[in-house]
Scaffold this active site. Structure first.
Site, PDB file in Angstrom:
ATOM      1  N   VAL A 188       0.775  -1.197  -0.183  1.00  0.00           N
ATOM      2  CA  VAL A 188      -0.057  -0.004  -0.025  1.00  0.00           C
ATOM      3  C   VAL A 188       1.077   1.295   0.102  1.00  0.00           C
ATOM      4  O   VAL A 188       1.811   1.242   0.626  1.00  0.00           O
ATOM      5  CB  VAL A 188      -1.148  -0.049   1.141  1.00  0.00           C
ATOM      6  CG1 VAL A 188      -0.156   0.121   2.668  1.00  0.00           C
ATOM      7  CG2 VAL A 188      -1.822   1.186   1.190  1.00  0.00           C
ATOM      8  N   PHE A 189       0.693   2.037  -0.977  1.00  0.00           N
ATOM      9  CA  PHE A 189       1.512   3.384  -1.056  1.00  0.00           C
ATOM     10  C   PHE A 189       0.490   4.473  -0.053  1.00  0.00           C
ATOM     11  O   PHE A 189      -0.558   4.902  -0.428  1.00  0.00           O
ATOM     12  CB  PHE A 189       1.303   4.011  -2.383  1.00  0.00           C
ATOM     13  CG  PHE A 189       2.360   5.155  -2.563  1.00  0.00           C
ATOM     14  CD1 PHE A 189       3.495   5.122  -2.706  1.00  0.00           C
ATOM     15  CD2 PHE A 189       1.949   6.464  -2.654  1.00  0.00           C
ATOM     16  CE1 PHE A 189       4.333   6.335  -2.593  1.00  0.00           C
ATOM     17  CE2 PHE A 189       2.469   7.701  -2.974  1.00  0.00           C
ATOM     18  CZ  PHE A 189       3.843   7.361  -2.958  1.00  0.00           C
ATOM     19  N   GLY A 190       1.688   4.958   0.844  1.00  0.00           N
ATOM     20  CA  GLY A 190       1.217   6.126   1.841  1.00  0.00           C
ATOM     21  C   GLY A 190       1.569   7.594   1.293  1.00  0.00           C
ATOM     22  O   GLY A 190       3.215   7.482   1.041  1.00  0.00           O
ATOM     23  N   TYR A 191       0.844   8.459   1.070  1.00  0.00           N
ATOM     24  CA  TYR A 191       1.253   9.780   0.815  1.00  0.00           C
ATOM     25  C   TYR A 191       0.875  10.861   1.607  1.00  0.00           C
ATOM     26  O   TYR A 191       1.172  11.909   1.674  1.00  0.00           O
ATOM     27  CB  TYR A 191       0.758  10.129  -0.727  1.00  0.00           C
ATOM     28  CG  TYR A 191      -0.620  10.165  -0.858  1.00  0.00           C
ATOM     29  CD1 TYR A 191      -1.440  11.265  -0.653  1.00  0.00           C
ATOM     30  CD2 TYR A 191      -1.475   8.884  -0.912  1.00  0.00           C
ATOM     31  CE1 TYR A 191      -2.859  11.201  -0.498  1.00  0.00           C
ATOM     32  CE2 TYR A 191      -2.835   9.161  -1.093  1.00  0.00           C
ATOM     33  CZ  TYR A 191      -3.584  10.181  -1.095  1.00  0.00           C
ATOM     34  OH  TYR A 191      -4.948  10.034  -0.951  1.00  0.00           O
ATOM     35  N   GLY A 192       0.144  10.473   2.661  1.00  0.00           N
ATOM     36  CA  GLY A 192      -0.492  11.142   3.800  1.00  0.00           C
ATOM     37  C   GLY A 192      -0.065  10.949   5.035  1.00  0.00           C
ATOM     38  O   GLY A 192       0.934  10.600   5.447  1.00  0.00           O
ATOM     39  N   SER A 193      -1.345  10.604   5.980  1.00  0.00           N
ATOM     40  CA  SER A 193      -0.916  10.360   7.407  1.00  0.00           C
ATOM     41  C   SER A 193      -0.173   8.758   7.427  1.00  0.00           C
ATOM     42  O   SER A 193       0.350   8.556   8.559  1.00  0.00           O
ATOM     43  CB  SER A 193      -2.199  10.317   8.323  1.00  0.00           C
ATOM     44  OG  SER A 193      -3.190   9.359   7.697  1.00  0.00           O
ATOM     45  N   GLU A 235      -9.776   5.058   6.028  1.00  0.00           N
ATOM     46  CA  GLU A 235      -9.897   5.821   4.919  1.00  0.00           C
ATOM     47  C   GLU A 235     -11.350   5.775   4.377  1.00  0.00           C
ATOM     48  O   GLU A 235     -11.795   6.022   2.949  1.00  0.00           O
ATOM     49  CB  GLU A 235      -8.878   5.358   3.805  1.00  0.00           C
ATOM     50  CG  GLU A 235      -7.324   4.930   4.084  1.00  0.00           C
ATOM     51  CD  GLU A 235      -6.656   6.368   4.562  1.00  0.00           C
ATOM     52  OE1 GLU A 235      -7.305   7.506   4.374  1.00  0.00           O
ATOM     53  OE2 GLU A 235      -5.904   6.298   5.405  1.00  0.00           O
TER      54      GLU A 235
END
Length: 219
Positions: A24-29, A117
């Site tokens: 899974v790609f995280g770009y925020g929290s 989410e």
């Protein structure tokens, strides 16, 4: 949270639940508060996107009556169509972290992230790149697309900062979300510079200093 088609119009995440490799790609929290059962973290970037505080947060960094703002990904060309006043129109790279999840806990982590989410995010599959634009992996990613009810779109920096500075939700102050994210993105390296994020952070710091000065003058 919904599962929808990817950017090419293909069915998103075919056979995802059967794939032993869950990334899974995280770009925020997710960058500064990763999901559980991570066995590998790989910094990387997406090409052709912008990261913007264009998503209302009714459940984490705000309330239903006073929503905060959190980031989402928007395809750069889509953002350009309805955000002509964006001061950073030419940036189209978003850095974050690809988290590889222990296959034994894949179902548990998916359920956790689907709930986390749930406020308007759609699950897509994205290509994560690294040094020299090399493809690192394909990953799942939660995106608040512009047709979801929580999408607020483009706001001026002043308006956005005022909303973020005041908002508080069950997960804490909205401005702390910005500060934590800015610090986490900086830690990825100088190439991860995000003008929109850092400009918002700077404006929030100004509001902090102004508030501290007001309090001091009233003492």
């Amino acid at each position: 949270m919904t599962i929808d088609a990817n950017a090419d119009g293909n069915a998103a995440l075919p056979g995802a639940n059967d794939d032993p490799t869950y990334v899974v790609f995280g770009y925020g929290s997710l960058i500064f508060r990763p999901p559980p059962h991570v066995i590998k973290e790989t910094p990387g970037f997406l090409k052709g996107y912008v990261r913007r505080f264009a998503q209302k947060s009714h459940d984490h960094r705000g309330t239903p009556t006073s929503p905060g703002r959190v980031v989402t990904l928007v395809h750069q060309e889509d953002w350009a169509r309805f955000s002509s006043a964006d001061p950073f129109p030419h940036e189209d790279v978003v850095w974050g972290v690809a988290f590889t999840i222990d296959p034994a806990h894949a179902a548990e982590v998916r359920a956790y992230l689907d709930y986390r989410e749930k406020d308007g995010y759609t699950l897509e599959r994205v290509d994560v790149h690294g040094a020299g634009n090399a493809l690192v992996c394909s990953a799942e990613c939660y995106v608040g697309r512009n047709d979801n009810p929580s999408f607020v779109g483009s706001e001026s920096l002043e308006e956005l900062a005022d909303t973020v500075w005041r908002a508080v939700g069950p997960s804490g102050r909205n401005k702390d979300y910005v500060y934590n994210l800015a610090a986490a993105v900086r830690a990825l390296g100088p190439e991860a510079h995000d003008s929109h994020l850092f400009a918002l952070e700077a404006r929030l710091r100004e509001l902090d200093r102004a508030s501290a000065g007001t309090v001091g003058s009233e003492s």
